[in-house]
Design a protein around this motif. Structure first.
Motif, PDB file in Angstrom:
ATOM      1  N   ASN A  32       3.995  -4.746-104.449  1.00  0.00           N
ATOM      2  CA  ASN A  32       3.129  -4.109-103.456  1.00  0.00           C
ATOM      3  C   ASN A  32       1.899  -3.536-104.154  1.00  0.00           C
ATOM      4  OD1 ASN A  32       1.897  -2.717-101.430  1.00  0.00           O
ATOM      5  ND2 ASN A  32       3.585  -1.309-101.046  1.00  0.00           N
ATOM      6  N   ASN A  33       0.766  -4.222-104.017  1.00  0.00           N
ATOM      7  CA  ASN A  33      -0.496  -3.753-104.594  1.00  0.00           C
ATOM      8  C   ASN A  33      -1.350  -3.024-103.563  1.00  0.00           C
ATOM      9  OD1 ASN A  33      -0.039  -4.752-107.192  1.00  0.00           O
ATOM     10  ND2 ASN A  33      -0.768  -6.784-106.629  1.00  0.00           N
ATOM     11  N   THR A  34      -0.809  -2.751-102.382  1.00  0.00           N
ATOM     12  CA  THR A  34      -1.583  -2.058-101.347  1.00  0.00           C
ATOM     13  C   THR A  34      -1.525  -0.547-101.572  1.00  0.00           C
ATOM     14  OG1 THR A  34       0.201  -1.729 -99.737  1.00  0.00           O
ATOM     15  CG2 THR A  34      -0.888  -3.884 -99.723  1.00  0.00           C
ATOM     16  N   SER A  35      -2.298   0.172-100.778  1.00  0.00           N
ATOM     17  CA  SER A  35      -2.336   1.636-100.884  1.00  0.00           C
ATOM     18  C   SER A  35      -1.277   2.305-100.016  1.00  0.00           C
ATOM     19  CB  SER A  35      -3.723   2.152-100.490  1.00  0.00           C
ATOM     20  OG  SER A  35      -4.008   1.764 -99.153  1.00  0.00           O
ATOM     21  N   GLU A  36      -0.549   1.527 -99.237  1.00  0.00           N
ATOM     22  CA  GLU A  36       0.501   2.032 -98.356  1.00  0.00           C
ATOM     23  C   GLU A  36       1.800   1.272 -98.630  1.00  0.00           C
ATOM     24  OE1 GLU A  36       0.087   4.272 -95.654  1.00  0.00           O
ATOM     25  OE2 GLU A  36      -2.030   4.620 -96.093  1.00  0.00           O
ATOM     26  N   SER A  54       3.908   1.938-102.293  1.00  0.00           N
ATOM     27  CA  SER A  54       2.641   1.501-102.870  1.00  0.00           C
ATOM     28  C   SER A  54       2.749   1.418-104.389  1.00  0.00           C
ATOM     29  CB  SER A  54       1.543   2.485-102.470  1.00  0.00           C
ATOM     30  OG  SER A  54       0.333   2.154-103.103  1.00  0.00           O
ATOM     31  N   GLY A 100      -1.451  -7.730-101.328  1.00  0.00           N
ATOM     32  CA  GLY A 100      -2.592  -6.808-101.388  1.00  0.00           C
ATOM     33  C   GLY A 100      -3.562  -7.106-102.477  1.00  0.00           C
ATOM     34  N   ARG A 114       2.698  -5.044 -93.312  1.00  0.00           N
ATOM     35  CA  ARG A 114       1.790  -4.202 -94.080  1.00  0.00           C
ATOM     36  C   ARG A 114       1.401  -2.968 -93.284  1.00  0.00           C
ATOM     37  NH1 ARG A 114      -2.519  -7.673 -97.421  1.00  0.00           N
ATOM     38  NH2 ARG A 114      -3.251  -5.536 -97.689  1.00  0.00           N
ATOM     39  N   ASP A 147      -0.872  -0.802 -94.297  1.00  0.00           N
ATOM     40  CA  ASP A 147      -2.300  -0.533 -94.451  1.00  0.00           C
ATOM     41  C   ASP A 147      -3.155  -1.238 -93.401  1.00  0.00           C
ATOM     42  OD1 ASP A 147      -1.844  -3.069 -95.551  1.00  0.00           O
ATOM     43  OD2 ASP A 147      -3.329  -2.812 -97.146  1.00  0.00           O
ATOM     44  N   SER A 148      -2.768  -2.438 -93.016  1.00  0.00           N
ATOM     45  CA  SER A 148      -3.570  -3.212 -92.059  1.00  0.00           C
ATOM     46  C   SER A 148      -2.849  -3.475 -90.740  1.00  0.00           C
ATOM     47  CB  SER A 148      -3.961  -4.559 -92.677  1.00  0.00           C
ATOM     48  OG  SER A 148      -2.797  -5.345 -92.895  1.00  0.00           O
ATOM     49  N   ILE A 153       4.947  -1.219 -97.853  1.00  0.00           N
ATOM     50  CA  ILE A 153       5.158  -2.454 -97.112  1.00  0.00           C
ATOM     51  C   ILE A 153       6.647  -2.557 -96.800  1.00  0.00           C
ATOM     52  CG2 ILE A 153       3.167  -3.692 -98.059  1.00  0.00           C
ATOM     53  CD1 ILE A 153       5.079  -5.179 -99.953  1.00  0.00           C
TER      54      ILE A 153
END
Length: 157
Positions: free
Chosen positions: A93-97, A119, A157, A137, A139-140, A99
């Motif tokens: 998970n490379n997102t800011s939130e 995250s 991400g 996701r 974040d989106s 998953i």
């Protein structure tokens, strides 16, 4: 890790447990509504045992190689391998939130449920074949669907 092999042609009413680990395993298969001894029996490394059962049962396996206990449902006329050659499927998970991820387990064992990955963290599943991965996701709000292959790492991400 457990691999299921369908052996309907030659094993009528038997449930076979194959020990592919480097040490002994201790196995018990329930006899709910059925005949047979529900006690615990040892199976040496690279050997197998067969239990006569005619109904779905619960199997308990204590592994000497890692000290873990595996519990799963077994069906008559099938063979189950303990300690097979499953490979890792890693989701990063490379997102800011967070998953939420689920990987199917078609024709093999493993948890098909959804698991959260924080995250900048990762999680690993044991799979032996191509599977479908669903990623929700935060974040989106999007859902991503991937076909994942054992032995590979997938970044979101």
């Amino acid at each position: 890790m457990i691999i299921i092999l369908d052996t309907r042609a030659g094993n009528m009413g038997g449930i076979t447990i194959v020990n592919n680990t480097s040490e002994k395993i201790t196995v018990s298969i329930t006899n709910t509504g059925d005949n047979g001894n529900p006690g615990f029996f040892e199976t040496a490394s690279k050997n197998s045992n067969t239990w006569k059962r005619n109904k779905l049962q619960v199997c308990y396996v204590l592994r000497a190689d890692n000290g873990k206990t595996e519990v799963f449902v077994v069906e008559p006329e099938k063979t189950y391998e303990i300690g097979g050659n499953m490979s890792d499927v890693t989701i990063v998970n490379n997102t800011s939130e967070k998953i939420t991820v689920s990987i199917t387990n078609i024709d093999e064992n493993g948890q098909p449920e959804f698991f959260e990955i924080a995250s900048k963290n990762s999680s690993t599943w044991k799979r032996n074949k191509l599977q479908v991965c669903h990623v929700l996701r935060a974040d989106s709000g999007d859902t991503e669907v991937l076909v994942v292959e054992p032995g590979k790492k997938y970044e979101v991400g």
